[in-house]
Design a protein around this motif. Structure first.
Motif, PDB file in Angstrom:
ATOM      1  N   ASN A 218     -24.831 -24.859  48.590  1.00 44.64           N
ATOM      2  CA  ASN A 218     -26.074 -25.229  47.917  1.00 44.64           C
ATOM      3  C   ASN A 218     -25.781 -26.266  46.835  1.00 44.64           C
ATOM      4  N   TYR A 219     -26.785 -27.107  46.582  1.00 43.04           N
ATOM      5  CA  TYR A 219     -26.644 -28.066  45.481  1.00 43.04           C
ATOM      6  C   TYR A 219     -28.031 -28.486  45.045  1.00 43.04           C
ATOM      7  N   LYS A 220     -28.429 -28.008  43.866  1.00 39.97           N
ATOM      8  CA  LYS A 220     -29.743 -28.345  43.327  1.00 39.97           C
ATOM      9  C   LYS A 220     -29.560 -29.060  42.000  1.00 39.97           C
ATOM     10  N   PRO A 221     -29.618 -30.367  42.005  1.00 40.20           N
ATOM     11  CA  PRO A 221     -29.411 -31.112  40.764  1.00 40.20           C
ATOM     12  C   PRO A 221     -30.531 -30.839  39.768  1.00 40.20           C
ATOM     13  N   THR A 222     -30.179 -30.875  38.476  1.00 41.34           N
ATOM     14  CA  THR A 222     -31.205 -30.657  37.464  1.00 41.34           C
ATOM     15  C   THR A 222     -32.193 -31.797  37.446  1.00 41.34           C
ATOM     16  N   LEU A 223     -31.757 -32.914  37.845  1.00 37.86           N
ATOM     17  CA  LEU A 223     -32.670 -34.043  38.041  1.00 37.86           C
ATOM     18  C   LEU A 223     -32.628 -34.300  39.524  1.00 37.86           C
ATOM     19  N   ARG A 224     -33.631 -35.128  39.827  1.00 36.55           N
ATOM     20  CA  ARG A 224     -33.787 -35.506  41.225  1.00 36.55           C
ATOM     21  C   ARG A 224     -33.992 -34.097  42.031  1.00 36.55           C
ATOM     22  N   ALA A 427     -41.753 -19.513  59.972  1.00 34.82           N
ATOM     23  CA  ALA A 427     -40.927 -19.132  61.113  1.00 34.82           C
ATOM     24  C   ALA A 427     -41.241 -20.124  62.236  1.00 34.82           C
ATOM     25  N   PRO A 428     -40.245 -20.536  62.979  1.00 32.53           N
ATOM     26  CA  PRO A 428     -38.853 -20.102  62.946  1.00 32.53           C
ATOM     27  C   PRO A 428     -38.124 -20.695  61.756  1.00 32.53           C
ATOM     28  N   GLY A 429     -37.025 -20.056  61.370  1.00 33.87           N
ATOM     29  CA  GLY A 429     -36.212 -20.610  60.304  1.00 33.87           C
ATOM     30  C   GLY A 429     -35.512 -21.872  60.775  1.00 33.87           C
ATOM     31  N   LEU A 430     -35.691 -22.948  60.020  1.00 34.08           N
ATOM     32  CA  LEU A 430     -35.112 -24.236  60.387  1.00 34.08           C
ATOM     33  C   LEU A 430     -34.307 -24.801  59.227  1.00 34.08           C
ATOM     34  N   ASN A 431     -33.198 -25.446  59.560  1.00 31.15           N
ATOM     35  CA  ASN A 431     -32.529 -26.314  58.598  1.00 31.15           C
ATOM     36  C   ASN A 431     -33.107 -27.706  58.784  1.00 31.15           C
ATOM     37  N   LEU A 432     -33.815 -28.207  57.771  1.00 30.09           N
ATOM     38  CA  LEU A 432     -34.361 -29.564  57.827  1.00 30.09           C
ATOM     39  C   LEU A 432     -33.362 -30.504  57.179  1.00 30.09           C
ATOM     40  N   MET A 433     -32.935 -31.504  57.948  1.00 30.26           N
ATOM     41  CA  MET A 433     -31.956 -32.485  57.486  1.00 30.26           C
ATOM     42  C   MET A 433     -32.691 -33.788  57.190  1.00 30.26           C
ATOM     43  N   TYR A 434     -32.403 -34.386  56.045  1.00 28.11           N
ATOM     44  CA  TYR A 434     -33.189 -35.521  55.571  1.00 28.11           C
ATOM     45  C   TYR A 434     -32.283 -36.641  55.063  1.00 28.11           C
ATOM     46  N   GLY A 435     -32.698 -37.883  55.349  1.00 20.23           N
ATOM     47  CA  GLY A 435     -32.054 -39.047  54.763  1.00 20.23           C
ATOM     48  C   GLY A 435     -33.072 -40.164  54.646  1.00 20.23           C
ATOM     49  N   ALA A 442     -30.466 -34.840  52.018  1.00 20.02           N
ATOM     50  CA  ALA A 442     -30.830 -33.477  51.633  1.00 20.02           C
ATOM     51  C   ALA A 442     -30.783 -32.548  52.835  1.00 20.02           C
ATOM     52  N   TRP A 443     -30.556 -31.295  52.522  1.00 23.19           N
ATOM     53  CA  TRP A 443     -30.631 -30.201  53.497  1.00 23.19           C
ATOM     54  C   TRP A 443     -31.481 -29.091  52.886  1.00 23.19           C
ATOM     55  N   PRO A 481     -31.829 -21.623  50.284  1.00 21.55           N
ATOM     56  CA  PRO A 481     -30.634 -22.479  50.268  1.00 21.55           C
ATOM     57  C   PRO A 481     -31.034 -23.940  50.492  1.00 21.55           C
ATOM     58  N   MET A 482     -30.423 -24.833  49.775  1.00 20.27           N
ATOM     59  CA  MET A 482     -30.690 -26.266  49.940  1.00 20.27           C
ATOM     60  C   MET A 482     -29.629 -27.056  49.205  1.00 20.27           C
TER      61      MET A 482
END
Length: 799
Positions: A218-224, A427-435, A442-443, A481-482
């Motif tokens: 996981n990685y959630k920046p305080t900014l962005r 549902a369904p649970g998905l991992n969304l991948m982004y660019g 992002a995930w 999670p992200m």
């Protein structure tokens, strides 16, 4: 002689007539990629340019007209596929395939997909953009149904074409939601192991995730009591001859600018889905003044599930989270129509359905429903346990906004807007991948997650009458999670376990770390990624875990009991790099060895049926490396022998000799001829292709293919006694989106764009796919027009 010549001319005439009739039939039943057509409800002219591979590039003056045209061209290539997908949730397969599908229809009706779809359609706003565009898409489908040629599958099955409705879209989405669920197969199996064999057998299975394995950071920046495994048996049986592909796994990674040669984001995605014909995705490039998207569409769904434009790109993998719970229900002995709840006795809801059966009378079907969901007992003969079992599925418990999510994802202009749409995926649970073009990666793990009591293990059947095994709360999406723009400059998903949420690992049916470990090992050291290097990585067939398994197993081998050829093979395995190419012998001996180890280790305790069910879960994949490391285990003993306690060493050596002997018996005594291409093949099966006489017309293949289980080029197969490995699932597409050269981004489909066997695009990508080739996803209008293969124009119907 004259009689003979006359007979010859008659026969020749019949042949000519048949040939002409066949030619006319094929011509009139092929998709139309050129010409001009009128379309009802169209506001302005729409141009559809088909490229070399039959992919439509749609240009319209409004998004509604573009989506309406998409519905038409999608239907002419995939109407049969649309028909099958909309029927699953409403129990409509028996009407096509006969009484063999009755158990499947009963099961899916009891899941409540059709009822949930009805409820959703009643609640949604008919004036929303989602519904308005969905209706435009349906208009296009229904116009084709009204005036287009009937696909050959409808003729062969005697099925009549009928219009599509908004409810059909939601039923198709419901099929996709079930597709990802592994709990149906796993929870009853583990419960049965616990009840039949005892807790010691569970301890050695390593049910809990190893925190030292490769986790998605996981990685959630305080900014962005025992259920005799009926539920697992039911699911295995109803899916045995399932006529559509199931979603299985997936890879995706998105590389940030700091790790690419050209300083721009690169997104890679290859969702793993059961291979079938037609393939799952329909590609379409849709253009309007306010909208553009190059997308991958599920048959009967208007908005793409995978997509990109010049601003952003997104893909999916399966989250594999646990969104189904099974509960024992306590019935009232004096009134079997009521059951116990924490607040007292309550009457079941009794639901009755009618199933149409081809060539037979309609079948009336009734089942009970509790607060936890449908009672599975009575749905099939094998579910005969005295304790009722209810199934609680998050998909039918909360408001369905998945179509809103797909609309939001496909219309987002930036990362913020994209993220805003994701809480609508329950549902369904998905991992969304982004660019995106701005450099963001992002995930997001998207699903409606819920917290259970610490004492509750959702991998087993829970107690439904006490209230102690109920969800405590639903998690807010911000707790999922992200990772957004992480400091390590990439995100990825290979269906493996995400890292902890608030200090806890979220339960699920995650895949072993094999692919994840390989992806991370390749991404980490390299900082000059380009499209070509990413394409090469997508074809990687090397398993770092398989070589570790061989090393651990070899420690138990008694070399003095092997002959020279067997020693040579063992040495070859120990020098193996874990790759799986067509002319290699190592993949064949390795997989035979692993199968015999699994069989010799687990089948004596589980029995043939339960062992087969174990091999049908993700769970068994996680056991291979785990057991290869484990020196002592209660499972190593053969319970069928009473005068000895078998050890790991005995199991491993016996299994190696059995694997060697089986290959020798089938391919001869020269191990150099035991090559992977003789064992590992891919055939894309069509439901009608199950009829032997029609196989060559409808099926595509078989082909020998490289790759194997749980590598990046994941050509998955099931283990069984045959010792052969026909591929059942794998990359449903391979996509590489490069924002440094967006118009030259690439992809490939496993067979072709069309599901019509008379179309030239039915299988025109199959050889390219097998060879690991890619083709351009065209986005430049000038280039599209210049290189077009054909042009189809839609004009408004004159009033």
């Amino acid at each position: 002689m004259k009689v003979f010549r006359k007979l010859l001319w008659i026969i020749l005439g019949i042949v000519v007539v048949l040939a002409l009739s066949s030619a006319v039939y094929i011509y009139t039943h092929s998709p139309e990629y050129t010409g001009t057509k009128t379309m009802d409800k169209l506001n302005n002219k729409v141009q559809v340019y088909f490229d070399t591979y039959g992919i439509p590039h749609i240009y319209a003056n409004s998004e509604e007209d573009a989506i309406r045209s998409l519905g038409y061209v999608h239907a002419q290539d995939r109407l049969w596929q649309m028909e099958l997908l909309r029927r699953i949730g409403k129990g409509g397969l028996s009407e096509i395939f006969g009484e063999d599908m009755l158990k499947t229809d009963k099961f899916f009706l009891s899941l409540g997909i059709d009822d949930a779809s009805s409820k959703t359609v009643e609640m949604i706003s008919k004036n929303s953009p989602v519904v308005r565009l969905s209706q435009a898409y349906l208009d296009g489908i229904n116009q084709y149904i009204k005036e287009g040629p009937t696909p050959i599958e409808f003729h062969l099955t005697g099925l009549e074409k009928t219009p599509f409705t908004l409810k059909d879209i939601y039923n198709t989405i419901g099929y996709m939601a079930f597709d990802f669920a592994m709990a149906h197969k796993t929870d009853p199996l583990l419960t049965n192991i616990k009840n039949k064999l005892g807790p010691d057998y569970l301890t050695d299975l390593g049910l809990n995730t190893d925190p030292n394995s490769t986790l998605i950071k996981n990685y959630k920046p305080t900014l962005r009591d025992s259920i005799k495994n009926e539920v697992a048996g039911l699911v295995s049986e109803v899916l045995e001859d399932f006529p559509v592909p199931l979603f299985e796994g997936s890879n995706s990674w998105v590389i940030a600018p700091n790790k690419t040669k050209n300083g721009k984001v690169i997104l890679a995605n290859d969702p793993h889905i059961g291979f079938a014909q037609p393939s799952v995705w329909y590609e379409a490039h849709v253009n309007a003044p306010t909208y553009e998207k190059y997308g991958y569409h599920l048959a009967g769904v208007p908005f793409p599930i995978l997509g990109h434009d010049r601003k952003l790109a997104y893909g999916i993998t399966m989250f594999e989270n646990d969104d189904i719970d099974f509960y024992y229900v306590e019935e009232n002995e004096d009134d079997t129509n009521s059951y116990k709840t924490p607040s007292g006795w309550k009457k079941y809801e009794v639901i009755s359905k009618t199933i149409k059966v081809k060539g037979k009378k309609n079948v009336m079907f009734t089942y009970k429903k509790s607060d936890h969901g449908p009672i599975l007992n009575g749905i099939a003969d094998q579910v005969s346990d005295t304790r009722p079992i209810a199934m609680s599925w998050i998909y039918t418990k909360v408001e369905n906004k998945i179509l809103d999510a797909l609309y939001g994802m496909s219309h987002a202009q930036n990362l913020s807007e994209f993220r805003e749409s994701l809480p609508n995926v329950h549902a369904p649970g998905l991992n969304l991948m982004y660019g995106d073009a701005m450099g963001n990666v992002a995930w997001f793990a998207t699903a409606k997650l819920y917290e259970m009591p610490d004492s509750t293990n959702t991998k087993f059947i829970l107690e439904g009458s006490t209230g102690k095994d109920e969800p405590i709360r639903y998690l807010d999406f911000s707790e999922n999670p992200m990772a957004i723009n992480p400091s390590w400059n990439y995100v990825y998903s290979a269906n493996n376990q995400p890292d902890s949420i608030n200090g806890k690992l979220y339960p699920g049916y995650y895949l072993p770390e094999d692919r994840a470990k390989r992806i991370v090992s390749l991404l980490e050291p390299k900082d000059d990624w380009d499209r070509e290097a990413v394409q090469e990585m997508m074809l990687d067939d090397t398993s770092m875990v398989n070589t570790e398994v061989v090393t651990n197993l070899s420690k138990s081998m008694e070399v003095e009991q092997l002959n020279d050829k067997q020693i040579a093979i063992l040495d070859k395995l120990n020098l193996w790099d874990g790759s799986s190419q067509l002319q290699q012998v190592e993949p064949g001996i390795y997989n035979r060895w692993i199968y015999f180890i699994l069989k010799n280790t687990f089948a004596d305790e589980l029995g043939t049926e339960m062992f087969g069910q174990m091999l049908d879960t993700h769970f068994h994949k996680r056991l291979i490396a785990h057991m290869a490391e484990k020196e002592t285990s209660v499972w190593w003993d053969d319970v069928t022998t009473t005068d000895s306690v078998e050890t790991k060493k005995e199991r491993v050596n016996l299994s190696f000799r059995q694997a060697y002997q089986s290959l020798e018996e089938e391919f001869g005594k020269n191990p150099n001829k035991w090559t992977w291409n003789k064992l590992h093949t891919l055939e894309h099966g069509h439901p009608i292709g199950q009829i032997k006489a029609l196989r060559s017309l409808f099926n595509v293949g078989p082909f020998p293919v490289s790759g194997t289980r749980e590598v990046i080029n994941n050509m998955y197969f099931k283990y069984d006694d045959t010792g052969f490995y026909p591929v059942t699932s794998g990359p449903s597409t391979r996509r590489v989106i490069d924002f440094s050269d967006i118009e030259n981004s690439t992809s490939i489909l496993p067979t072709g764009q069309s599901g019509n066997p008379f179309s030239e695009h039915y299988d025109d990508q199959a050889e390219m796919f097998n060879q690991g080739k890619f083709r351009k996803m065209m986005m430049n209008k000038e280039e599209i027009i210049k290189t077009q293969k054909s042009l189809l124009i839609f004009e408004p119907t004159k009033k």
